[in-house]
Motif scaffolding. Structure first.
Motif, mmCIF file in Angstrom:
data_model
loop_
_atom_site.group_PDB
_atom_site.id
_atom_site.type_symbol
_atom_site.label_atom_id
_atom_site.label_comp_id
_atom_site.label_asym_id
_atom_site.label_seq_id
_atom_site.Cartn_x
_atom_site.Cartn_y
_atom_site.Cartn_z
ATOM 1 N N ALA A 129 -2.950 -10.252 2.341
ATOM 2 C CA ALA A 129 -3.396 -9.205 1.417
ATOM 3 C C ALA A 129 -2.594 -9.232 0.122
ATOM 4 N N ARG A 172 0.820 -1.212 0.000
ATOM 5 C CA ARG A 172 0.000 0.000 0.000
ATOM 6 C C ARG A 172 0.851 1.258 0.000
ATOM 7 N N ASN A 187 -6.928 -4.984 6.167
ATOM 8 C CA ASN A 187 -5.891 -3.998 5.895
ATOM 9 C C ASN A 187 -5.502 -3.354 7.223
ATOM 10 N N THR A 221 -7.523 -7.173 -2.326
ATOM 11 C CA THR A 221 -8.187 -6.195 -1.469
ATOM 12 C C THR A 221 -9.288 -6.741 -0.580
ATOM 13 N N ALA A 265 -6.005 0.519 7.335
ATOM 14 C CA ALA A 265 -7.259 1.113 6.855
ATOM 15 C C ALA A 265 -7.657 2.373 7.625
ATOM 16 N N ASP A 319 -1.407 -10.571 8.123
ATOM 17 C CA ASP A 319 -2.390 -9.781 7.374
ATOM 18 C C ASP A 319 -1.792 -9.234 6.078
ATOM 19 N N ILE A 320 -0.565 -8.760 6.137
ATOM 20 C CA ILE A 320 0.087 -8.214 4.941
ATOM 21 C C ILE A 320 0.325 -9.321 3.918
ATOM 22 N N GLU A 359 -5.281 5.248 6.775
ATOM 23 C CA GLU A 359 -5.504 5.725 5.416
ATOM 24 C C GLU A 359 -6.773 6.576 5.330
#
Length: 108
Positions: free
Chosen positions: A39, A19, A48, A44, A51, A35-36, A54
């Motif tokens: 992903a 990201r 994230n 998507t 999130a 999680d990374i 962001e």
């Protein structure tokens, strides 16, 4: 008199682009790393870990840009001055939120 030169070899750490952030996965907490990796494999439709940051970044940037442009234009500043100020603000906010993302990714 002799000169001594010492060369140190520091192993390069492997980074992964996630990201828009270069992440050293081995420094991440286990859950964040998982999680990374998920992903990156699945896209998507996965959690994230960035999130909320962001979303805050988008809101903050939009509000700050609007306020700065409005106040500068109301004060009669030139288009070039407004553009320079907005560019500077954007660079500052990018760096600020990058640091927040890195703290989130590397927290233990």
């Amino acid at each position: 008199m002799a000169t001594l030169t010492i060369t140190m070899f520091v192993p390069k750490t492997q980074t992964t682009l996630f990201r828009g952030v270069d992440v050293e996965l081995e420094r991440c907490a286990e859950g964040t790393r998982r999680d990374i990796e998920t992903a990156l494999k699945r896209g998507t439709q996965t959690p994230n870990p960035l999130a909320d940051i962001e979303a805050l970044e988008e809101r903050t940037t939009a509000e700050a840009v609007g306020q700065l442009a409005t106040s500068m234009l109301a004060a009669g500043k030139s288009d070039e001055a407004v553009e320079d100020a907005l560019s500077s603000l954007n660079a500052h906010l990018d760096e600020h939120f990058l640091q927040r993302k890195l703290v989130r990714l590397y927290e233990r």
